[in-house]
Design a protein around this motif. Structure first.
Motif, PDB file in Angstrom:
ATOM      1  N   LEU A   1      59.103  36.897 -20.994  1.00  0.00           N
ATOM      2  CA  LEU A   1      59.871  37.100 -22.218  1.00  0.00           C
ATOM      3  C   LEU A   1      59.002  36.858 -23.448  1.00  0.00           C
ATOM      4  CD1 LEU A   1      63.186  35.355 -21.139  1.00  0.00           C
ATOM      5  CD2 LEU A   1      62.523  37.756 -20.919  1.00  0.00           C
ATOM      6  N   LEU A   2      59.285  37.621 -24.494  1.00  0.00           N
ATOM      7  CA  LEU A   2      58.490  37.554 -25.713  1.00  0.00           C
ATOM      8  C   LEU A   2      58.517  36.161 -26.321  1.00  0.00           C
ATOM      9  CD1 LEU A   2      56.915  39.018 -28.002  1.00  0.00           C
ATOM     10  CD2 LEU A   2      59.132  39.476 -29.070  1.00  0.00           C
ATOM     11  N   ASN A   3      57.354  35.648 -26.614  1.00  0.00           N
ATOM     12  CA  ASN A   3      57.244  34.398 -27.368  1.00  0.00           C
ATOM     13  C   ASN A   3      55.887  34.391 -28.061  1.00  0.00           C
ATOM     14  OD1 ASN A   3      57.971  31.971 -28.431  1.00  0.00           O
ATOM     15  ND2 ASN A   3      58.363  30.964 -26.484  1.00  0.00           N
ATOM     16  N   PHE A   4      55.759  33.519 -29.035  1.00  0.00           N
ATOM     17  CA  PHE A   4      54.518  33.426 -29.793  1.00  0.00           C
ATOM     18  C   PHE A   4      53.814  32.124 -29.464  1.00  0.00           C
ATOM     19  CE2 PHE A   4      57.569  35.818 -32.408  1.00  0.00           C
ATOM     20  CZ  PHE A   4      56.960  37.057 -32.302  1.00  0.00           C
TER      21      PHE A   4
ATOM     22  N   LYS B   1      47.036  39.726 -30.477  1.00  0.00           N
ATOM     23  CA  LYS B   1      47.513  39.114 -29.228  1.00  0.00           C
ATOM     24  C   LYS B   1      49.034  39.133 -29.132  1.00  0.00           C
ATOM     25  CE  LYS B   1      47.143  34.920 -26.418  1.00  0.00           C
ATOM     26  NZ  LYS B   1      46.791  35.664 -25.200  1.00  0.00           N
ATOM     27  N   TYR B   2      49.727  38.857 -30.250  1.00  0.00           N
ATOM     28  CA  TYR B   2      51.172  38.671 -30.204  1.00  0.00           C
ATOM     29  C   TYR B   2      51.965  39.768 -30.930  1.00  0.00           C
ATOM     30  CZ  TYR B   2      49.913  33.999 -28.611  1.00  0.00           C
ATOM     31  OH  TYR B   2      49.382  32.942 -27.919  1.00  0.00           O
ATOM     32  N   ASN B   3      51.273  40.714 -31.597  1.00  0.00           N
ATOM     33  CA  ASN B   3      51.948  41.755 -32.383  1.00  0.00           C
ATOM     34  C   ASN B   3      52.965  41.111 -33.335  1.00  0.00           C
ATOM     35  OD1 ASN B   3      52.253  44.432 -33.125  1.00  0.00           O
ATOM     36  ND2 ASN B   3      53.850  44.822 -31.625  1.00  0.00           N
ATOM     37  N   TYR B   4      52.529  40.050 -33.954  1.00  0.00           N
ATOM     38  CA  TYR B   4      53.417  39.130 -34.675  1.00  0.00           C
ATOM     39  C   TYR B   4      54.022  39.742 -35.929  1.00  0.00           C
ATOM     40  CZ  TYR B   4      54.694  34.812 -37.200  1.00  0.00           C
ATOM     41  OH  TYR B   4      55.343  33.828 -37.898  1.00  0.00           O
ATOM     42  N   PHE B   5      53.227  40.439 -36.722  1.00  0.00           N
ATOM     43  CA  PHE B   5      53.712  40.913 -38.018  1.00  0.00           C
ATOM     44  C   PHE B   5      54.803  41.972 -37.882  1.00  0.00           C
ATOM     45  CE2 PHE B   5      49.191  39.778 -39.417  1.00  0.00           C
ATOM     46  CZ  PHE B   5      49.564  38.470 -39.677  1.00  0.00           C
ATOM     47  N   LYS B   6      54.895  42.639 -36.738  1.00  0.00           N
ATOM     48  CA  LYS B   6      55.937  43.648 -36.523  1.00  0.00           C
ATOM     49  C   LYS B   6      57.322  43.028 -36.419  1.00  0.00           C
ATOM     50  CE  LYS B   6      53.448  47.428 -36.312  1.00  0.00           C
ATOM     51  NZ  LYS B   6      53.583  48.490 -37.324  1.00  0.00           N
ATOM     52  N   THR B   7      57.385  41.702 -36.257  1.00  0.00           N
ATOM     53  CA  THR B   7      58.687  41.047 -36.125  1.00  0.00           C
ATOM     54  C   THR B   7      59.362  40.825 -37.476  1.00  0.00           C
ATOM     55  OG1 THR B   7      57.735  38.804 -36.209  1.00  0.00           O
ATOM     56  CG2 THR B   7      57.899  39.857 -34.045  1.00  0.00           C
ATOM     57  N   PHE B   8      58.627  41.041 -38.565  1.00  0.00           N
ATOM     58  CA  PHE B   8      59.198  40.838 -39.901  1.00  0.00           C
ATOM     59  C   PHE B   8      59.783  42.163 -40.381  1.00  0.00           C
ATOM     60  CE2 PHE B   8      56.084  37.541 -39.290  1.00  0.00           C
ATOM     61  CZ  PHE B   8      56.744  36.411 -39.752  1.00  0.00           C
ATOM     62  N   LYS B   9      61.110  42.249 -40.406  1.00  0.00           N
ATOM     63  CA  LYS B   9      61.810  43.500 -40.678  1.00  0.00           C
ATOM     64  C   LYS B   9      62.337  43.611 -42.111  1.00  0.00           C
ATOM     65  CE  LYS B   9      61.586  44.525 -36.222  1.00  0.00           C
ATOM     66  NZ  LYS B   9      60.726  45.598 -35.702  1.00  0.00           N
ATOM     67  N   PHE B  10      61.988  42.671 -42.978  1.00  0.00           N
ATOM     68  CA  PHE B  10      62.602  42.651 -44.303  1.00  0.00           C
ATOM     69  C   PHE B  10      61.767  43.350 -45.371  1.00  0.00           C
ATOM     70  CE2 PHE B  10      60.681  38.543 -43.227  1.00  0.00           C
ATOM     71  CZ  PHE B  10      59.611  38.519 -44.109  1.00  0.00           C
TER      72      PHE B  10
ATOM     73  N   PHE C   1      40.664  23.756 -35.041  1.00  0.00           N
ATOM     74  CA  PHE C   1      41.810  24.169 -35.834  1.00  0.00           C
ATOM     75  C   PHE C   1      42.888  24.753 -34.934  1.00  0.00           C
ATOM     76  CE2 PHE C   1      39.325  28.080 -35.626  1.00  0.00           C
ATOM     77  CZ  PHE C   1      40.297  29.053 -35.403  1.00  0.00           C
ATOM     78  N   VAL C   2      44.108  24.783 -35.455  1.00  0.00           N
ATOM     79  CA  VAL C   2      45.226  25.467 -34.810  1.00  0.00           C
ATOM     80  C   VAL C   2      45.811  26.459 -35.811  1.00  0.00           C
ATOM     81  CG1 VAL C   2      45.896  23.746 -33.086  1.00  0.00           C
ATOM     82  CG2 VAL C   2      46.733  23.519 -35.416  1.00  0.00           C
ATOM     83  N   LEU C   3      46.180  27.622 -35.304  1.00  0.00           N
ATOM     84  CA  LEU C   3      46.806  28.679 -36.099  1.00  0.00           C
ATOM     85  C   LEU C   3      48.141  28.990 -35.443  1.00  0.00           C
ATOM     86  CD1 LEU C   3      46.443  30.814 -38.415  1.00  0.00           C
ATOM     87  CD2 LEU C   3      45.477  32.327 -36.660  1.00  0.00           C
ATOM     88  N   PHE C   4      49.234  28.941 -36.228  1.00  0.00           N
ATOM     89  CA  PHE C   4      50.564  29.011 -35.624  1.00  0.00           C
ATOM     90  C   PHE C   4      51.564  29.618 -36.605  1.00  0.00           C
ATOM     91  CE2 PHE C   4      49.759  24.884 -37.556  1.00  0.00           C
ATOM     92  CZ  PHE C   4      50.875  24.675 -38.363  1.00  0.00           C
TER      93      PHE C   4
END
Length: 201
Positions: free
Chosen positions: A8-11, A75-84, A165-168
């Protein structure tokens, strides 16, 4: 019968180290924190680590972290989750700050503004990890599993962690526990990466 597993999708959280020459520059700047502009945040209170703005090495730091932001998104295609937003927006690094943590101080559970955030460990005190406080000075991430149960993940730090460092995702809750067995300072850098909406509205 064939068995299939559904992932399942998670970041996640990405961790690595900054270059040694950049760490040296940042450490020199951080150790002169008393000359910096003090930052007042929603966390500012007695017993909470103090914050000061980072100023001198920001561009070099941002250039380095930009490559890791790209890796995170790949890796996570993260920015596509922002729909606004009605179109793609560039990213902007907001002014980073230093966390100056003394013996007995902590950073309470909180999240950040922005899209992505980072923390870099610049100076970690020598802690007695064999004492009865296994949480001393550790960085804890707090999140939920698929059932809504709250989970904790502790990153235990020592001298070898300096430069790590950590990026999250910015809304990921996290905290830093206090330590008690040394008068050394614990110094880290934190910052937020936001969408630059100039010209979009």
């Amino acid at each position: 019968m064939e068995n299939n597993e559904l992932n399942l999708l998670n970041f996640g959280v990405i961790t690595s180290k900054i270059p040694e020459d950049l760490l040296i520059k940042l450490k020199i700047e951080c150790l002169n924190f008393i000359e910096k502009e003090k930052m007042i945040s929603g966390l500012t209170s007695n017993g909470v680590a103090e914050h000061y703005y980072l100023e001198d090495n920001n561009i070099e730091l941002f250039n380095f972290l930009s490559e890791w932001v790209k890796k995170y998104n790949e890796k996570y295609n993260y920015f596509k989750t922002f729909k606004f937003l009605n179109k793609d927006a560039p990213l902007i690094f907001k002014k980073p700050w230093l966390n100056i943590q003394k013996k007995g101080e902590f950073i309470p559970t909180h999240s950040h503004d922005g899209v992505l955030s980072y923390s870099i460990w610049i100076k970690i005190p020598n802690l007695n990890i064999n004492n009865d406080n296994k949480f001393a000075g550790c960085f804890e991430i707090q999140y939920q599993n698929i059932l809504g149960a709250r989970l904790n993940y502790q990153i235990t730090l020592d001298k070898n962690s300096e430069g790590q460092f950590v990026l999250f995702p910015s809304t990921l809750y996290h905290c830093v526990y206090p330590f008690f067995d040394t008068d050394e300072l614990r110094i880290s850098i934190s910052g937020n990466i936001c969408f630059d909406n100039e010209g979009l509205l």
